[in-house]
Write an enzyme that holds these catalytic residues in place. Structure first.
Site, short mmCIF file in Angstrom:
data_model
loop_
_atom_site.label_atom_id
_atom_site.label_comp_id
_atom_site.label_asym_id
_atom_site.label_seq_id
_atom_site.Cartn_x
_atom_site.Cartn_y
_atom_site.Cartn_z
N HIS A 26 -3.84 -4.96 -0.38
CA HIS A 26 -3.46 -5.51 0.91
C HIS A 26 -3.50 -7.03 0.85
O HIS A 26 -4.56 -7.63 1.00
CB HIS A 26 -4.41 -5.01 2.00
N CYS A 60 0.84 -1.20 0.00
CA CYS A 60 0.00 0.00 0.00
C CYS A 60 0.88 1.26 0.00
O CYS A 60 1.59 1.50 -0.96
CB CYS A 60 -0.98 -0.04 1.17
N GLU A 86 -2.56 -9.08 3.03
CA GLU A 86 -2.95 -9.62 4.34
C GLU A 86 -4.47 -9.62 4.55
O GLU A 86 -4.97 -10.27 5.47
CB GLU A 86 -2.26 -8.83 5.47
#
Length: 211
Positions: free
Chosen positions: A190, A82, A192
């Protein structure tokens, strides 16, 4: 000495990144750290970020971590996430601030009055799941073409060197969402928060041995 260091400069989604990395590498030593020595000694480095670019740059400088990031990006497998992608470039329209200038190019804002193919107005920030069209890089191994990843951003990178581009997405026109060079790989989305595809990318990073 940690296998993976996640750089903590007060602006990243650190807990989620740590948890996702632990999921894909349960036996690895993973630290969240603002200690330059820990980062230098780690086998590989993750550079996350969220929030506004000027705040991220300021926090990085105030915590004395600029040189730590520059050194890590030169010397070891390095993953930006990001804002951790955007900060690698030379300049950002967000706050009209210089970046770290590790990669050539700039960061620009999505335009006004964006509409999709049905003429529906699109909001900025771009938030949600989007398909990613990727090229040939080891971090895409085992990930289906056009897999969806989770995005939250109002700005995107415009690399000066097209060879840096490792993936694009559309909102509503194509924009660069992943770049790579030598030991550096960085993504706008992202991983994650991107379920199976994101975890696979993180697993690939953990096992990546750049030449």
């Amino acid at each position: 000495m940690a296998d993976i260091a996640i750089i903590d400069y007060g602006m990243g989604n650190l807990r989620s990144v740590h948890q996702a990395l632990h999921t894909v590498a349960p036996n690895a030593s993973i630290v969240v750290t603002s200690d330059p020595q820990e980062v230098r000694q780690a086998g590989r480095v993750v550079f996350p970020g969220q929030g506004a670019m000027p705040d991220c740059i300021r926090e990085l400088e105030e915590r004395g971590l600029r040189e730590t990031v520059l050194n890590a990006a030169r010397t070891k497998p390095f993953l930006g996430i990001c804002i951790g992608l955007q900060m690698l470039f030379e300049h950002s329209e967000e706050g009209d601030v210089p970046g770290l200038a590790i990669l050539p190019g700039r960061v620009v804002r999505f335009g006004e009055n964006l509409v999709d193919s049905q003429n529906n107005k699109l909001k900025v920030p771009h938030m949600g799941w989007n398909q990613v069209l990727y090229g040939n890089h080891p971090l895409w191994d085992g990930i289906d073409q056009n897999s969806r990843f989770y995005f939250v951003h109002s700005y995107y990178v415009c690399p000066m060197d097209e060879q840096l581009v490792q993936a694009t997405s559309c909102y509503p026109r194509p924009f660069v969402c992943a770049v790579g060079r030598e030991n550096i790989f960085a993504v706008q989305f992202h991983p994650e928060k991107s379920q199976h595809a994101g975890l696979k990318l993180l697993e690939n990073f953990v096992n990546w041995a750049p030449v």
